[in-house]
Every structure is written in C-alpha cells, then in structure tokens.
Scaffold this active site. Structure first.
Site, short mmCIF file in Angstrom:
data_model
loop_
_atom_site.label_atom_id
_atom_site.label_comp_id
_atom_site.label_asym_id
_atom_site.label_seq_id
_atom_site.Cartn_x
_atom_site.Cartn_y
_atom_site.Cartn_z
N GLU A 1 -50.39 153.60 93.21
CA GLU A 1 -51.20 152.34 92.57
C GLU A 1 -50.29 151.38 92.10
O GLU A 1 -49.36 151.88 91.45
CB GLU A 1 -51.92 153.16 91.31
CG GLU A 1 -53.04 154.17 91.80
CD GLU A 1 -53.53 154.82 90.44
OE1 GLU A 1 -54.41 153.86 90.02
OE2 GLU A 1 -53.24 155.79 90.20
N ARG B 1 -45.75 168.85 91.34
CA ARG B 1 -44.97 167.60 90.60
C ARG B 1 -43.48 168.09 90.34
O ARG B 1 -43.18 169.05 89.90
CB ARG B 1 -45.75 167.37 89.44
CG ARG B 1 -46.88 166.46 89.61
CD ARG B 1 -47.73 166.16 88.41
NE ARG B 1 -46.82 165.41 87.60
CZ ARG B 1 -47.40 163.95 87.58
NH1 ARG B 1 -48.33 163.49 87.97
NH2 ARG B 1 -46.57 163.15 86.59
N LYS C 1 -47.37 155.64 82.55
CA LYS C 1 -47.24 154.16 82.63
C LYS C 1 -47.84 153.66 81.22
O LYS C 1 -47.17 152.76 80.63
CB LYS C 1 -48.39 153.64 83.64
CG LYS C 1 -47.83 154.17 84.79
CD LYS C 1 -48.90 153.82 85.91
CE LYS C 1 -48.31 154.19 87.42
NZ LYS C 1 -49.46 154.37 88.38
#
Length: 776
Positions: free
Chosen positions: A269, A484, A494
C-alpha cells in the site's frame, strides 16, 4: 444418536471413537453415506471391521465429497483394500477433479487387482540383499535395515509391508546367521561436534553469488519443490481450492497466457515507507519468481486515496531496486478500476452482493448485527450501486457488501465504499473505491498470478479469496501464506512511526534509529546484508521475531569485506611532537591498506606532521593495571606511521583537564622496547560530525502493555543518539559520496550522511566493530 453410535460400532469403531465422530457433523454425514453405499454392495451386515476402518479413513481424508460414493464402492467391492491403495486413490481423485473419471486409469494407478506372490517378494528382496551384501557382511546387524525395507517396498509397491519385513528378516538371518555377543554390544557414541565446528558449519558462505544459510542459499530455499507449492496449472491440487465446472477451462486459458511461467507480485500500500518486515516479503516474492525462472510484478494497492502520497510510491520503487530486484512490470490496482467496477456489477447480478446502509460503527467487530438489506432485490442493488458511483450518497451512507462469511467469522465484508477524495492517478473520476478484500484476489486474477504470497494474518482471507474468484467465474490463483518477520526494540506500524515523527522523537521515516528500509540505508546497512539476513531467517510459515544484533552481525560480515579503512578521532586530544626537525615537520605516510586482509584492493596516504590528534581515552595520566596505551611512564605506537611516542609534558587547562601532550618520537625499530599497543591518530584532519546510535526503545517489546504499561512513547531511550560535532577524520575520505561506508579503525563502521556539506562531513555509525556484550 444411539442408532448412529450403534451403526458406527458395528463397522469396528470403538464406542468412544463413534461418539467423538458424532461431534463433527460433516464427518458423521459422510461416514453414514459411505456405510450405506457399502451395505448396498454387501448387505446390511456385510461391512466388517477391516472394511469399516478403510471407509472411516477414506471419509476423514477426502476433500471432494462428490467422490465419496465412487471410493466407497471400490472399498466395498474389495478393490481398495490397503492403506497404500487408499492413499493412491485419494491422490488420484484430488488430481482429477473433473468428471468423468477414467476407470481403467484409476484402477491401474491404485493397483486394483494386482496380486503379489510370495515368490515375487522373495526374488525382489534377494535382489536388494545382494546389492547391499558387502556392507551387510561388514557391519552385520549394525547395518541400517531400513534401507533394505525401503528398497524392497519400492520394488513391490502393492505388497503387504508385514510380509516384506518378514522376508527381509529371514534372508538377513540366512546371510549373517544368529546375532553374536559383538552384535549385541552397544554402538559406540559418535563424538559430539565441537561448538567451533558447529559455528563454522552455520556460517554463511557465498556460492555462485548466492548467500548460504545453514547450507542452503535463499535461492535454494525458494527453488523448485523446496516449498511444496503447487506446480503452475495445478492450482486444484492445493488444499481448500474450490473446483467449479469451469475451473479446468480457466486454468487452460491461464496456461496459454503464461506459458506455464511462475508469476508472483509484491503488492504494498503506498501509504508508508517499507520496513524490515517488507524486506522478507520482497525477497520471498521476487526471490521465488527469480529462483524458478518466473516474473514478479510490483503492484501498488492504491485503493485508499486518503492516505496515499507520491513520495511513498517513489520510495517503495527505490527500495525494491535497492534490494537488487527489478519488477517485470509496475502496475496499480487503480489500473483496473473500471474492470473491478464491472465485475462488482456482475457480482450483484449473480446475487452475491448487495447495497447496505449500515454505518461503519455498526459493522465493527465480529458480532455485527446482520444487515436488514441482505435480501434486497438484485435490481434494487444495481440501481443503488449506480447511484453510489454517481455520487448521490454521502460518505458512509451506503456500501456494497459481498454475501459471504470469512474464516474469522466476519460476515459480508465490504467490497466498495464511498470516498470523496481525489485519487492521485484518477483524480475525481471515481468516488467509490474497492476494498482490499475485493481488490486483491481480482487483481491477482487479472495479472494471471500463479502464487499469491501473503503473510500469515491473511490466512483468514484465503477462503474468501477463492470464493470471490469462483463467484465471478474468473481464473483463481492460489494464496500461500508465510510468517512475518519482526524485530525487537522497535516499532514498524505506520501509525506509530508517524506518531514518533510528529512528537519529534525521530526526524522522519529515514531516521537511522528506525527499522524502515530507508532508515537502514541511511544508517549504512548494505542491501546485500539485509538480503543475507532474510536468507538466514529462512522461509518460514511461523512468525519470526529476531533480535537486532543478528541483523547487525550480517552487516558486519558484509562491511568487513567492502568498507575501506580510515582513521577518525571522536574525542580529540592534541599531541605535539617536540623532537622533529623543521624540515621533517610534514611526512606523507604511504601504503596504508584499504583492506589489511587483502592489500591488493588498494591503499591510501595520510599526512603526518609534528601535531597529531589521538582519542582522549588512549591516554591516562595515572597508570592502571592492564592499561596498555599511552601514560607518562608508558610509550605507545602510532598505527601505520612507524613511530613510537613517549610523553614529555602534560598540559592542562584552568580546570585541571588535560588539553595537550608534548611528546618525543622515534622510529619504532629504534625504540628501546616494543610498545604494548598501537593506537590510531589523525594529522591535518578534516573536521566532521559523527552520530552514534543505540536502541530507540528501552524494552524488547515497546508495544506490549504488560512490558511497557505507559505505551511505546514512554519507552524512548534518552541516549538513543549522541551527536559529536567536533570529531576529526583523516583526509582519505575527502572525496566520499553520500552513503559511502568506511571502517574507522578501532571505532566501528560509518556511513556518510545526506546532511553532509562541502564544509562539513557528517557520519552515521552503522554498527560497532563487535557486538556489544552489554546488549541483550
């Protein structure tokens, strides 16, 4: 319930097993159907325990229940009698999802009707024994008999394993005779490998440009069948993959387009900077394609215009290139906005989506109330969806939702929502934007992706991924999940990094104390070291949390071979040499190797005058036990200069601080005794600023409330950055470019920061020379 328990026990299940089976409705129903089919063939009492066990094993492992009657019939007719035959049968129906099944091919693959005689078993075992005879006679009963069994079973695929074992035992006994006392003695234990040998084996070495990790390079970990992924065009063999009447035709068209080539994609993104976790994703997606001669797309998931900025698009592309990968093509979800809209209209027409007016706050959580508009007429939803597109609803007043339940229990996820925010690429052309749950799988389908690689948290979306492609009757890729990569002592969210920037804790996304990729690059981490770290972590399904010092070790390994040496003094102490004649006040020290371990890589020169600077810590006025550097009573050597200096006078300021030393020097070969140490120094140096970095957070898990009750902002390390604005560095670095890396001898590895100017260089400490033993 009692009747069902009786039915299940009648075929050989224990009462406890029968009751456990009843807890699983799907399994209960399937087993009852299988028993009914067997009774059609053999009568109500014709299902014995052996057949019952085979039926239970079949229904508990069968994925495609439409094959249940077919397989139950073969079991009932004694065509499938062994576990080996059942395994082959299940594999066959999995690989042949479409009707009709080729009966002859099926029975051939499953060994139906194959009879293995005792003579065949005896002959096959004899061949294997003769092959291993020499070693058998040498090692006798210490020999690995499993090898004999394995090869015999391979030669007699459908033979009874117990009969093969008995024959192997008989022939071994005939060859070797009965066991002797020596055969019965315990085998001598193999000497344990020393820690140094283990460490040596684990060290990474480069082979043909690929970094090895525990014997396997990243490319080896990703190549071929190493990951057990499906082969291109065989999507239907993946567990959970739904086969529809059109699946095989869609796969055929897909193979015509791709030519059987592997296709992956990296779909970030564009609303933030990539971090260390993304490095694993980049290596996995691009690396898997590269290792298997495939291609990888860089696709921006730009479906939320409120959070996307051009700087993020640029930074993402730069970081992918920095890590050494070239996208086959750069695409955007927004490239497909019209096609995605058309597919959404089709989804409504098919009765799989509807326009809903529940507000966002009503839809939060997993226990949201069912939508009262779920069963509204298809024609009505089409009209309302068109009105959404035309901007006739306010934000939040209407959404398009899909009629499905996700694996995590969330019902009817949103496919489209209204946002009156201009898009960076399409401007005001759209006011409705697709969600990730709707966009992701369809863009994968449009790009003919073969392997959609996602992190583990998307596993809950796998069934919805398959559902949506099949609901629209389009090519359905396969989603695979991996773990992950997380690091301790940092945050990568973020939202939290933005908070750190806004509160002034860090300067920006590229602050060298962060673990964003731009920050690591600015700090001086080589991209190959990050890739090596990902290789060392390995391709894991489980989530991995690593310590930062493991990444730093990879950085040292690379910089030791790539960062040229220089000398720098962070806390200078002036030293004046008093016994050099005027005509020798300037000397050029030549042939200082850039890489002492490989002098063929070049050298550099530095000036040497009667004034040099050394580290304050390299002088002590009072001698201490074990101290080997300069004191009033102990001389020291100067690295590379060939001189030994001896203190003649200590000069102090008004506060009693040592500010200068007057020394005499002599050539090292003329010194009365060899100095105990050689220290670094600079002369006629460049003034520079040096920034030293430590962990940004005090605790391993700053986001864990049990570890840091006050929140991550309360856990900031006040000593995470130290700025030394009057450091000195030798002139060999004068021509350095931004991000050039050096090893400052005895000090650590440093990189030239973008803040550097023509008047003043700025260096970031990348890592220390050795891991700090005080760090956890």
């Amino acid at each position: 319930m009692a009747d069902t328990v009786t039915l299940f026990t009648s075929i050989g299940l224990s009462e406890q097993k029968a009751k456990e089976t009843l807890k699983n409705e799907a399994l209960t129903s399937a087993l009852k159907d299988a028993i009914a089919q067997a009774q059609v063939v053999n009568g109500a009492t014709g299902v014995d325990k052996a057949m019952g066990t085979m039926l239970y094993s079949m229904v508990s492992r069968l994925k495609d229940t439409k094959r249940l009657t077919f397989l139950a019939d073969h079991i009932a007719r004694h065509k499938i009698c062994t576990e080996l035959q059942l395994a082959a049968a299940l594999e066959f129906v999995k690989n042949h999802p479409q009707d009709p099944i080729n009966q002859a091919e099926f029975e051939n693959v499953c060994g139906v009707g194959v009879v293995i005689t005792p003579e065949q078993i005896e002959e096959a075992v004899e061949v294997v024994i003769n092959k291993h005879k020499e070693l058998l006679l040498k090692e006798r009963y210490r020999y690995n008999m499993g090898l004999l069994m394995g090869e015999s079973r391979a030669a007699l695929k459908w033979a009874d394993g117990k009969i093969i074992k008995n024959e192997v035992d008989v022939q071994v006994l005939h060859l070797l005779g009965a066991k002797t006392e020596a055969d019965l003695e315990k085998k001598t234990k193999v000497t344990k490998t020393s820690e140094s040998e283990v460490k040596a084996k684990k060290e990474e070495v480069a082979v043909n440009g690929e970094v090895q990790s525990e014997g396997k390079s990243l490319m080896e970990q990703l190549r071929g069948e190493a990951l057990k992924f499906h082969k291109t065009g065989e999507n239907y063999k993946t567990e959970g993959y739904v086969v529809t009447p059109n699946t095989m035709d869609l796969l055929k068209k897909h193979m015509e387009i791709t030519g059987g080539q592997i296709r992956t994609r990296f779909p970030p993104e564009p609303n933030g900077i990539l971090h260390i976790g993304h490095a694993k994703a980049i290596n996995f997606n691009f690396g898997y394609a590269k290792a298997n001669d495939g291609i990888c797309f860089l696709r921006y998931d730009d479906t939320n215009p409120e959070k996307e900025e051009e700087k993020y698009f640029t930074a993402i592309k730069d970081m992918v290139g920095w890590l050494g990968y070239e996208p086959y093509q750069i695409t955007h979800a927004s490239d497909n906005f019209q096609r995605l809209y058309d597919l959404a209209v089709d989804l409504v027409r098919r009765g799989h989506a509807y326009v809903c007016h529940q507000r966002g706050e009503e839809l939060k959580g997993h226990n949201a109330p069912p939508s009262p508009w779920r069963e509204r007429p298809m024609e009505e939803s089409l009209v309302l969806f068109q009105r959404m597109k035309k901007g006739l609803f306010a934000e939040g007043e209407a959404t398009l939702r899909m009629k499905m339940v996700m694996e995590d229990g969330k019902m009817d996820p949103v496919a489209y929502r209204i946002k009156y925010t201009p898009h960076h690429r399409t401007g005001d052309a759209w006011c409705i934007y697709p969600t990730y749950d709707y966009t992701h799988c369809l863009c994968d389908s449009i790009e003919n992706i073969t392997h959609s690689l996602c992190t583990k948290e998307f596993q809950a979306r796998r069934s919805s991924y398959f559902w949506l492609c099949n609901a629209l009757d389009v090519y359905c890729p396969v989603q695979w999940e991996y773990g992950r990569l997380n690091l301790t002592y940092t945050v990568v969210s973020k939202r939290k990094i933005i908070k750190l920037v806004e509160t002034g804790v860090v300067r920006d996304w590229d602050d060298p104390r962060l673990f964003t990729l731009t920050a690591l690059r600015r700090r001086g981490f080589p991209s190959v070291a990050i890739n090596n770290f990902c290789a060392r972590v390995g391709v894991t399904v489980a989530q991995v949390t690593m310590e930062p010092h493991l990444l730093e070790a990879c950085v040292r390994d690379v910089l030791n071979d790539t960062a040229p040496r220089a000398m720098a003094v962070l806390e200078p102490l002036k030293v004046t040499i008093t016994n050099r004649s005027a005509d020798l006040k300037l000397t050029i020290v030549t042939n200082i190797p850039n890489f002492p371990a490989d002098e063929a890589k070049g050298s550099h020169v530095v000036p040497f005058t009667n004034i040099v600077f050394i580290e304050q810590s390299d002088f002590r006025e009072v001698m201490e036990k074990g101290y080997k550097r300069l004191t009033p009573d102990q001389p020291v050597g100067l690295r590379h200069a060939g001189y030994v200096i001896t203190v003649q006078k200590v000069i102090k300021d008004a506060q009693g601080k040592v500010v200068e030393l007057e020394v005499s020097c002599c050539v090292s070969t003329e010194a009365k005794e060899k100095p105990k140490a050689f220290i670094h120094w600079v002369s006629q140096p460049l003034k520079c600023e040096v920034r030293l970095y430590e962990r940004l957070f005090l605790h391993k898990n700053p986001e864990d409330p049990s570890e840091v009750p006050g929140g991550f902002l309360s856990d900031i390390n006040p000593h995470s950055m130290e700025v030394i604005d009057s450091a000195l560095v030798d002139r060999s670095v004068a021509g350095a470019k931004v991000l050039d890396r050096f090893q400052f001898e005895r000090m650590g590895y440093f990189s030239l920061d973008p803040d550097s100017t023509a008047d003043k260089l700025v260096f970031n400490r990348t890592v220390t020379l050795k891991e700090d033993p005080g760090k956890i």
